[in-house]
Scaffold this active site. Sequence first.
Site, PDB file in Angstrom:
ATOM      1  N   LYS A   1       0.887  -1.189   0.000  1.00  0.00           N
ATOM      2  CA  LYS A   1       0.000   0.000   0.000  1.00  0.00           C
ATOM      3  C   LYS A   1       0.910   1.220   0.000  1.00  0.00           C
ATOM      4  CE  LYS A   1      -3.953   0.811   0.561  1.00  0.00           C
ATOM      5  NZ  LYS A   1      -4.901   1.278  -0.500  1.00  0.00           N
TER       6      LYS A   1
ATOM      7  N   ASP B   1      -5.442  -3.365  -2.346  1.00  0.00           N
ATOM      8  CA  ASP B   1      -6.878  -3.313  -2.659  1.00  0.00           C
ATOM      9  C   ASP B   1      -7.120  -3.728  -4.110  1.00  0.00           C
ATOM     10  OD1 ASP B   1      -5.408  -1.038  -3.188  1.00  0.00           O
ATOM     11  OD2 ASP B   1      -7.007   0.382  -2.778  1.00  0.00           O
TER      12      ASP B   1
ATOM     13  N   ASP C   1      -2.354 -12.515   4.867  1.00  0.00           N
ATOM     14  CA  ASP C   1      -3.362 -13.291   5.595  1.00  0.00           C
ATOM     15  C   ASP C   1      -4.695 -13.200   4.852  1.00  0.00           C
ATOM     16  OD1 ASP C   1      -4.736 -14.664   7.506  1.00  0.00           O
ATOM     17  OD2 ASP C   1      -4.565 -13.142   9.079  1.00  0.00           O
TER      18      ASP C   1
ATOM     19  N   ASP D   1      -6.340 -16.139   1.952  1.00  0.00           N
ATOM     20  CA  ASP D   1      -7.664 -16.743   2.190  1.00  0.00           C
ATOM     21  C   ASP D   1      -8.583 -16.493   1.002  1.00  0.00           C
ATOM     22  OD1 ASP D   1      -7.116 -17.874   4.617  1.00  0.00           O
ATOM     23  OD2 ASP D   1      -8.857 -16.994   5.627  1.00  0.00           O
TER      24      ASP D   1
END
Length: 361
Positions: A193, A225, A249, A253
């Site tokens: 980011k 994002d 993380d 997923d």
Amino acid sequence: MSTYRIAVLPGDGVGVEVTPEAVKVLKTVARGTGASFEFEAGIVGGAAIDATGEPLPAATRALCEKAHAILFGSVGGPKWDDVAHEKRPERGLLALRKDFDLYANLRPAACYPMLVDASPLKRSVVEGTDLMVIRELTAGLYFGQPRFREALPDGSERAVNTMSYTSKEIERVARMGFEVARKRRHHLTSVDKSNVLVVSQLWREIVTRLGREYPDVTLDHMLADNCAMALVARPTRFDTIVTENTFGDILSDEAAILAGSMGMLPSASIGGRIALYEPVHGTAPDIAGKGIANPIAAILSAAMLLRYSADLPKDAERVERAVLDVLQHGYRTADIRQEGTKLVGTAEMGDLIARALEGMY
Ligand code: NAD
């Protein structure tokens, strides 16, 4: 050939059912290659709490110390939900990661052609997906100091976490990213980011600089994002992704759903003194003890052990091909069952994969 020692820690729930299937497959590899594997089992998690009061007893830690690699199942379950925080089953796993400085978590997510329809995404989007997320595991927002809660004079509260990285911590995981990309399709995407975080600006600078040492790897950068969107809009654009702990993380997923079932996803935690291989899934209390859990995630974790620790990449490929072969022949555990396929249990799936593998030597 010298003996290769593997500490086997099945843990709890379905961990106890799927781990022996991974061992079964490794024993088949040993027979096929003449490699000498030595397996020694230890207790961890809830099982260890019941036996010793500790989630990672000294004997298990000592067993891992002298091993070349750890084959881990999964830990936890409702039985231990109420034990004190420091004694919870997952503390066993966290202690191993910390003790052995396992700073890079590798999570591949591949969509097998015959399981495309098990994914919630459209066939046209997910078909051909084969990516690897490398998540930094020992620093970043989850470990940075200061972290605290405090009461404010107006009676409200404030809580603080800190995202912190040293250049060394970034460089070692980024290097892992380039090395892994080299063993795959030579394309690395670094996710950060950097538009808002100073930590990410340092991250991007270091990854860019390191990229000059790897001219054979195409490097690109993506904001976290944007990456979250791209993973579900165009997952086939990715090969290897490397990113900070928290972003990793979440994104790993998200990538997991591309593969269709938790029972298909392996992982490796590497970089430290020894490496740990485990399925991504937990102890699945809803199906534990029934002999129906999918052992493929555990078996593919064993394939990762062969590739990244035992330096047997051809045998890793054989195991992966054996899995594909059995799926192609229409065998399925309940979690990936489709119409017209043959339903098998945990041990039977392990036997089928071991037999397919045997035929490759
Ligand atoms: P889970 O991964 O155990 O289960 C989620 C869902 O996936 C369940 O429906 C389960 O039946 C299914 N599933 C998982 N593994 C499967 C397999 N091999 N074959 C077929 N289906 C499978 O996650 P959860 O329910 O959130 O957690 C259960 C327990 O596991 C909790 O105590 C949690 O703390 C623990 N956990 C441990 C680890 C670990 O040891 N690394 C990771 C995640 C969760």
